[in-house]
Scaffold this motif. Structure first.
Motif, PDB file in Angstrom:
ATOM      1  N   ALA A   1       0.801  -1.235   0.000  1.00  0.00           N
ATOM      2  CA  ALA A   1       0.000   0.000   0.000  1.00  0.00           C
ATOM      3  C   ALA A   1       0.829   1.279   0.000  1.00  0.00           C
ATOM      4  O   ALA A   1       0.250   2.373  -0.043  1.00  0.00           O
ATOM      5  N   HIS A   2       2.148   1.155   0.074  1.00  0.00           N
ATOM      6  CA  HIS A   2       2.962   2.383   0.047  1.00  0.00           C
ATOM      7  C   HIS A   2       4.377   2.028  -0.370  1.00  0.00           C
ATOM      8  O   HIS A   2       5.119   1.394   0.373  1.00  0.00           O
ATOM      9  N   LEU A   3       4.729   2.417  -1.571  1.00  0.00           N
ATOM     10  CA  LEU A   3       6.118   2.258  -1.999  1.00  0.00           C
ATOM     11  C   LEU A   3       6.430   3.280  -3.079  1.00  0.00           C
ATOM     12  O   LEU A   3       5.595   4.127  -3.419  1.00  0.00           O
ATOM     13  N   HIS A   4       7.660   3.197  -3.577  1.00  0.00           N
ATOM     14  CA  HIS A   4       8.132   4.124  -4.606  1.00  0.00           C
ATOM     15  C   HIS A   4       8.768   3.260  -5.690  1.00  0.00           C
ATOM     16  O   HIS A   4       9.929   2.862  -5.578  1.00  0.00           O
ATOM     17  N   LEU A   5       7.978   2.950  -6.723  1.00  0.00           N
ATOM     18  CA  LEU A   5       8.378   1.914  -7.678  1.00  0.00           C
ATOM     19  C   LEU A   5       9.640   2.296  -8.440  1.00  0.00           C
ATOM     20  O   LEU A   5      10.532   1.468  -8.629  1.00  0.00           O
TER      21      LEU A   5
ATOM     22  N   VAL B   1      -3.207  11.884  -4.414  1.00  0.00           N
ATOM     23  CA  VAL B   1      -2.108  12.848  -4.330  1.00  0.00           C
ATOM     24  C   VAL B   1      -1.430  12.665  -2.976  1.00  0.00           C
ATOM     25  O   VAL B   1      -2.083  12.509  -1.957  1.00  0.00           O
ATOM     26  N   LYS B   2      -0.112  12.662  -3.014  1.00  0.00           N
ATOM     27  CA  LYS B   2       0.691  12.434  -1.820  1.00  0.00           C
ATOM     28  C   LYS B   2       1.363  13.728  -1.367  1.00  0.00           C
ATOM     29  O   LYS B   2       2.034  14.390  -2.150  1.00  0.00           O
ATOM     30  N   PHE B   3       1.166  14.081  -0.100  1.00  0.00           N
ATOM     31  CA  PHE B   3       1.819  15.251   0.502  1.00  0.00           C
ATOM     32  C   PHE B   3       2.692  14.810   1.672  1.00  0.00           C
ATOM     33  O   PHE B   3       2.608  13.673   2.129  1.00  0.00           O
TER      34      PHE B   3
ATOM     35  N   GLU C   1      -0.229   8.600   5.742  1.00  0.00           N
ATOM     36  CA  GLU C   1       0.874   7.709   5.406  1.00  0.00           C
ATOM     37  C   GLU C   1       1.844   7.657   6.591  1.00  0.00           C
ATOM     38  O   GLU C   1       2.338   8.684   7.025  1.00  0.00           O
ATOM     39  N   HIS C   2       2.060   6.505   7.123  1.00  0.00           N
ATOM     40  CA  HIS C   2       2.962   6.192   8.255  1.00  0.00           C
ATOM     41  C   HIS C   2       2.235   6.223   9.603  1.00  0.00           C
ATOM     42  O   HIS C   2       2.294   5.256  10.330  1.00  0.00           O
ATOM     43  N   ALA C   3       1.595   7.349   9.966  1.00  0.00           N
ATOM     44  CA  ALA C   3       0.848   7.429  11.238  1.00  0.00           C
ATOM     45  C   ALA C   3       1.662   6.823  12.380  1.00  0.00           C
ATOM     46  O   ALA C   3       1.138   6.066  13.188  1.00  0.00           O
TER      47      ALA C   3
ATOM     48  N   SER D   1       5.358  -1.248   2.503  1.00  0.00           N
ATOM     49  CA  SER D   1       6.764  -1.409   2.879  1.00  0.00           C
ATOM     50  C   SER D   1       7.553  -0.112   2.816  1.00  0.00           C
ATOM     51  O   SER D   1       8.633  -0.026   3.382  1.00  0.00           O
ATOM     52  N   ASP D   2       7.056   0.882   2.077  1.00  0.00           N
ATOM     53  CA  ASP D   2       7.812   2.111   1.822  1.00  0.00           C
ATOM     54  C   ASP D   2       9.136   1.849   1.103  1.00  0.00           C
ATOM     55  O   ASP D   2      10.031   2.679   1.154  1.00  0.00           O
ATOM     56  N   ALA D   3       9.284   0.707   0.441  1.00  0.00           N
ATOM     57  CA  ALA D   3      10.508   0.476  -0.336  1.00  0.00           C
ATOM     58  C   ALA D   3      10.666   1.612  -1.362  1.00  0.00           C
ATOM     59  O   ALA D   3       9.669   2.079  -1.883  1.00  0.00           O
TER      60      ALA D   3
HETATM   61 ZN   LIG Z   1       7.278   6.696   1.212  1.00  0.00          ZN
END
Ligand SMILES: [Zn+2]
Length: 555
Positions: free
Chosen positions: A83-87, A299-301, A388-390, A451-453
């Motif tokens: 649910a959260h990464l940077h491809l 959109v991600k802030f 995101e993260h919380a 994973s935030d990879a």
């Molecule tokens: Zn991230």
């Protein structure tokens, strides 16, 4: 309200006329469907699940199936969804200067020296992945460390969390950073005892040097995306949610998916800091393109920085740095108009918030925005906005997630990476609200896990283990590390499948193994719902299926 259900029903009808593409038998299937939690066989037709059940019921599909896979007792779970990464960053890490696992400043210097030997004169050397918290030197690297082996190339090496960079003297000079340079708002230039910059640039100060690094060419970005997506499929991820992409790179990704060069599903959120978010507001969302493989509607802030580099905004000062409460990177007056527009346009907002002050401020702003644009004026009544993260929450703020319908998008591996330094940053008292999975779940909040990879490795078995063990990979946990906040295995699996799908508005299309849903499946070498914790980390992905297509098969 954007709904896919009628389209889905129509597709299921037309699929019923087709022969089965694939029959999976002899499996240990965890469906996440409360009506039938366990099964042994699955038939796939037209990319969707046509049958889930026992061997006897599956036999009628055998004559028509194009392929039958005997799973030999292997475990099948709903297709894993990060649910959260940077491809692009994942692919770049595979292909560029990877500092992951560097064990000391001495080793960092050795790796850099080897890189310098292969580098063209004056070319930027850019790397990522170091974390100083385990190093024997017990300090951040400095420009002098880098100058000793790389005096003639500009060097910028980003910390694994992406929230700090160490630059050498040449890079600082090119960036115009000297002892007189003021720290920009939301960032910090670290100085030594003599007042000279140490080379460490935190959060918004990073761009003083990173803005000079040549952007990868579109061909390079394409390579990163393809290689990154191949890696994800190999590990068992069937879908990923990209947390902050540029509109241009998103268009490139959209094309790669349409051309079949990227096979996994991507839910793409635009970056709010470079104009891409505004472009999405103007263009409107893209939903379920290329057979449901590409969606762009978020959109991600950022509202604050990270805990490791002490950029996370806290309500009270850092326990190990009492002169600071961290950095808030947004102003309400600038942020609020975007939030209101996003509600009207049906755009999902996901905002990075780590510290308790960052989280509280963000929940306040979300709440204000929801009140200002009532459901009737929204394109999507339940906007499913995300934090995101919380990571660090004041106890009073925990029930607000469920009350506001805000999703906690959390990364289990952060908790087991941060357990080595979070206690010293926060002190014992604040740990009760740190990575507070069970408190959030008990309050009725929904956790989508990711994973935030490349910030973390991005391996699903590490994420699952972190969620259920809440210990370092070797089993370590501090006595104050609130093991009561662990997830059960059922909760952990749900967070990386069905609830991750919910966070992308896709829970009716995937996330559990039920007839009519896409055949997104991950086949594992062991039963992660039953084996001892330490064995979870040895579990391998045998098959990855996206829409019934085998996109990875272990040799
Ligand atoms: Zn991230």
């Amino acid at each position: 309200m954007l709904r896919l259900a009628p389209l889905m029903a129509a597709l299921a009808l037309s699929a019923a006329a087709q022969p089965a593409d694939l029959l999976l038998v002899n499996g240990n299937v965890h469906t996440l469907d409360p009506a039938r939690p366990h099964a042994t066989a699955i038939a796939v037709r037209g990319g969707r699940i046509a049958y889930v059940g026992d061997a006897a019921g599956a036999e009628k599909f055998r004559p028509e199936a194009k392929r039958v896979i005997d799973l030999g007792g292997a475990t099948v779970v709903p297709g894993l969804n990060d649910a959260h990464l940077h491809l692009e960053g994942i692919g770049a890490r595979e292909l560029l200067f990877d500092l992951e696992g560097t064990k000391s400043i001495a080793e960092l210097r050795e790796k850099l020296a080897a890189r310098v030997r292969d580098a063209a004169p004056k070319k930027w050397i850019v790397g990522r992945g170091w974390i100083e918290t385990h190093w024997p030197e017990k300090r951040f690297p400095t420009r002098q460390d880098l100058d000793a082996v790389a005096p003639d190339h500009p060097v910028a090496l980003t910390r694994a969390d992406g929230h700090a960079v160490v630059a050498n003297s040449l890079a600082l000079r090119l960036g115009g950073v000297d002892r007189t340079t003021p720290s920009p708002s939301g960032g910090e230039i670290l100085h030594d005892a003599g007042g000279e910059p140490t080379g460490m640039l935190v959060d918004n100060a990073m761009r003083l040097v990173l803005r000079l690094v040549p952007e990868p060419t579109p061909q390079e970005v394409e390579q990163h995306l393809i290689v990154g997506a191949q890696r994800e499929a190999r590990l068992g991820w069937t879908a990923v949610q990209n947390a902050g992409n540029s509109f241009e790179d998103s268009e490139l990704l959209r094309r790669l998916i349409a051309e079949g060069k990227v096979k996994i599903r991507v839910y793409d959120a635009m970056s709010g800091s470079d104009g891409s978010g505004r472009k999405l507001l103007a263009a409107g969302p893209v939903i379920g393109e290329s057979g449901g493989r590409f969606t762009r509607r978020g959109v991600k802030f950022y509202i604050d920085g990270a805990l490791g580099s002490r950029g996370a905004a806290l309500l009270a000062p850092y326990a190990d740095y009492p002169q600071s409460t961290g950095l808030l990177m947004q102003e309400e007056a600038k942020f609020m108009p975007f939030l209101l527009d996003a509600l009207r346009a049906g755009i999902q907002i996901g905002t990075h918030a780590i510290g308790d002050r960052g989280n509280r401020t963000l929940l306040d702003w979300y709440e204000k925005a929801f009140a200002a644009v009532p459901a009737a004026e929204r394109r999507v009544a339940q906007p499913r906005w995300r934090v995101e993260h919380a990571q660090i929450l004041a106890p009073d703020d925990i029930p607000r997630f469920a009350r506001l319908g805000v999703i906690a998008s959390m990364q289990p591996s952060h908790a087991i990476g941060d357990l080595y330094f979070a206690p010293s940053r926060l002190g014992k008292g604040r740990l009760a609200g740190a990575y507070a999975w069970q408190s959030l779940l008990q309050s009725g909040a929904l956790i989508a896990s990711g994973s935030d990879a490349p910030v973390e490795r991005g391996e699903p078995m590490i994420e699952f283990y972190a969620a259920v063990a809440r210990r370092g990979l070797g089993g370590f946990a501090d006595e104050n590390w609130h093991l009561d906040q662990r997830m059960t295995r059922g909760q952990a699996l749900r967070a990386m499948t069905l609830d991750a799908a919910y966070a992308a508005f896709e829970e009716e299309e995937r996330g559990s193994i039920e007839a009519g849903k896409w055949a997104d499946l991950t086949v594992l070498s062991a039963d992660i719902m039953a084996i001892p914790e330490a064995e979870i980390l040895k579990t391998r992905c045998l098959y990855t299926l996206v829409g019934g297509e085998v996109v990875h098969e272990a040799k």
